[in-house]
Design a protein around this motif. Structure first.
Motif, PDB file in Angstrom:
ATOM      1  N   VAL A  43       8.507  -0.548  -5.743  1.00  0.00           N
ATOM      2  CA  VAL A  43       7.990   0.769  -5.349  1.00  0.00           C
ATOM      3  C   VAL A  43       6.627   1.008  -5.985  1.00  0.00           C
ATOM      4  O   VAL A  43       6.228   0.326  -6.917  1.00  0.00           O
ATOM      5  CB  VAL A  43       8.965   1.897  -5.772  1.00  0.00           C
ATOM      6  N   CYS A  44       5.941   2.038  -5.492  1.00  0.00           N
ATOM      7  CA  CYS A  44       4.635   2.429  -6.040  1.00  0.00           C
ATOM      8  C   CYS A  44       4.789   2.780  -7.520  1.00  0.00           C
ATOM      9  O   CYS A  44       5.696   3.533  -7.888  1.00  0.00           O
ATOM     10  CB  CYS A  44       4.104   3.629  -5.257  1.00  0.00           C
TER      11      CYS A  44
ATOM     12  N   CYS B 259       4.189   7.005  -7.721  1.00  0.00           N
ATOM     13  CA  CYS B 259       5.111   7.993  -7.132  1.00  0.00           C
ATOM     14  C   CYS B 259       6.518   7.457  -6.888  1.00  0.00           C
ATOM     15  O   CYS B 259       7.397   8.222  -6.509  1.00  0.00           O
ATOM     16  CB  CYS B 259       4.539   8.556  -5.836  1.00  0.00           C
TER      17      CYS B 259
ATOM     18  N   ARG C  83       7.585   5.630  -4.486  1.00  0.00           N
ATOM     19  CA  ARG C  83       7.929   5.488  -3.069  1.00  0.00           C
ATOM     20  C   ARG C  83       7.735   4.037  -2.644  1.00  0.00           C
ATOM     21  O   ARG C  83       6.988   3.292  -3.266  1.00  0.00           O
ATOM     22  CB  ARG C  83       7.043   6.384  -2.204  1.00  0.00           C
ATOM     23  N   HIS C  84       8.382   3.680  -1.542  1.00  0.00           N
ATOM     24  CA  HIS C  84       8.207   2.343  -0.984  1.00  0.00           C
ATOM     25  C   HIS C  84       6.891   2.275  -0.224  1.00  0.00           C
ATOM     26  O   HIS C  84       6.531   3.208   0.482  1.00  0.00           O
ATOM     27  CB  HIS C  84       9.369   1.995  -0.057  1.00  0.00           C
ATOM     28  N   GLY C  85       6.197   1.176  -0.392  1.00  0.00           N
ATOM     29  CA  GLY C  85       4.927   0.977   0.285  1.00  0.00           C
ATOM     30  C   GLY C  85       5.094   0.171   1.557  1.00  0.00           C
ATOM     31  O   GLY C  85       6.201  -0.137   1.983  1.00  0.00           O
TER      32      GLY C  85
ATOM     33  N   TYR D 118       0.840  -1.190   0.000  1.00  0.00           N
ATOM     34  CA  TYR D 118       0.000   0.000   0.000  1.00  0.00           C
ATOM     35  C   TYR D 118       0.878   1.243   0.000  1.00  0.00           C
ATOM     36  O   TYR D 118       1.797   1.369   0.808  1.00  0.00           O
ATOM     37  CB  TYR D 118      -0.887  -0.027   1.250  1.00  0.00           C
ATOM     38  N   CYS D 119       0.581   2.171  -0.898  1.00  0.00           N
ATOM     39  CA  CYS D 119       1.254   3.467  -0.935  1.00  0.00           C
ATOM     40  C   CYS D 119       0.311   4.477  -0.292  1.00  0.00           C
ATOM     41  O   CYS D 119      -0.740   4.789  -0.866  1.00  0.00           O
ATOM     42  CB  CYS D 119       1.596   3.882  -2.361  1.00  0.00           C
TER      43      CYS D 119
ATOM     44  N   CYS E 283      -0.436   7.890  -2.324  1.00  0.00           N
ATOM     45  CA  CYS E 283      -1.231   7.686  -3.544  1.00  0.00           C
ATOM     46  C   CYS E 283      -2.519   6.915  -3.285  1.00  0.00           C
ATOM     47  O   CYS E 283      -3.406   6.887  -4.136  1.00  0.00           O
ATOM     48  CB  CYS E 283      -0.402   6.931  -4.579  1.00  0.00           C
TER      49      CYS E 283
END
Length: 116
Positions: free
Chosen positions: A17-18, A21, A23-25, A3-4, A7
């Motif tokens: 990653v997402c 974006c 990013r790491h979830g 889950y991000c 976002c």
């Protein structure tokens, strides 16, 4: 499933990653709001009613930035649901997206016939 939070997206653990974006979830929690779909037009009212009828909790909000560009009539709406209800919400979404008089199995059979 990861889950991000920024976002509100769910994505497979195989992805590092997402996809939106980068990013790491994290592992989703039951109360995390997850993006079910983004829709525009009159169908949004129908989907909202279907979710209400099945008692799926949800939040409907304008997608960021779209209303100011397109005006209120062209607003795209995001439907967010708690992770704990995502399975039931996806089932409602599938019913919403399936044309009237056609169930999911009929649609798959028709698509296979078209491919042949």
């Amino acid at each position: 499933m990861l889950y991000c939070e920024p976002c509100r997206l769910l994505y497979p653990e195989e992805q590092a990653v997402c996809p939106h974006c980068r990013r790491h979830g994290r592992v989703p929690q039951a109360e995390d709001l997850c993006l079910l779909t983004e829709q525009n037009g009159l169908g949004t009212d129908i989907l909202e009613e279907m979710l209400r009828e099945t008692a799926v909790p949800f939040l409907r909000r304008p997608a960021s930035g779209v209303a100011s560009i397109m005006g209120a009539a062209g607003t795209r709406w995001q439907f967010l649901v708690p992770f704990g209800s995502i399975g039931e919400a996806r089932s409602v979404l599938e019913d919403f997206l399936t044309p009237a008089g056609e169930d999911a199995a009929d649609g798959e059979a028709a698509e296979e016939a078209d491919e042949e």
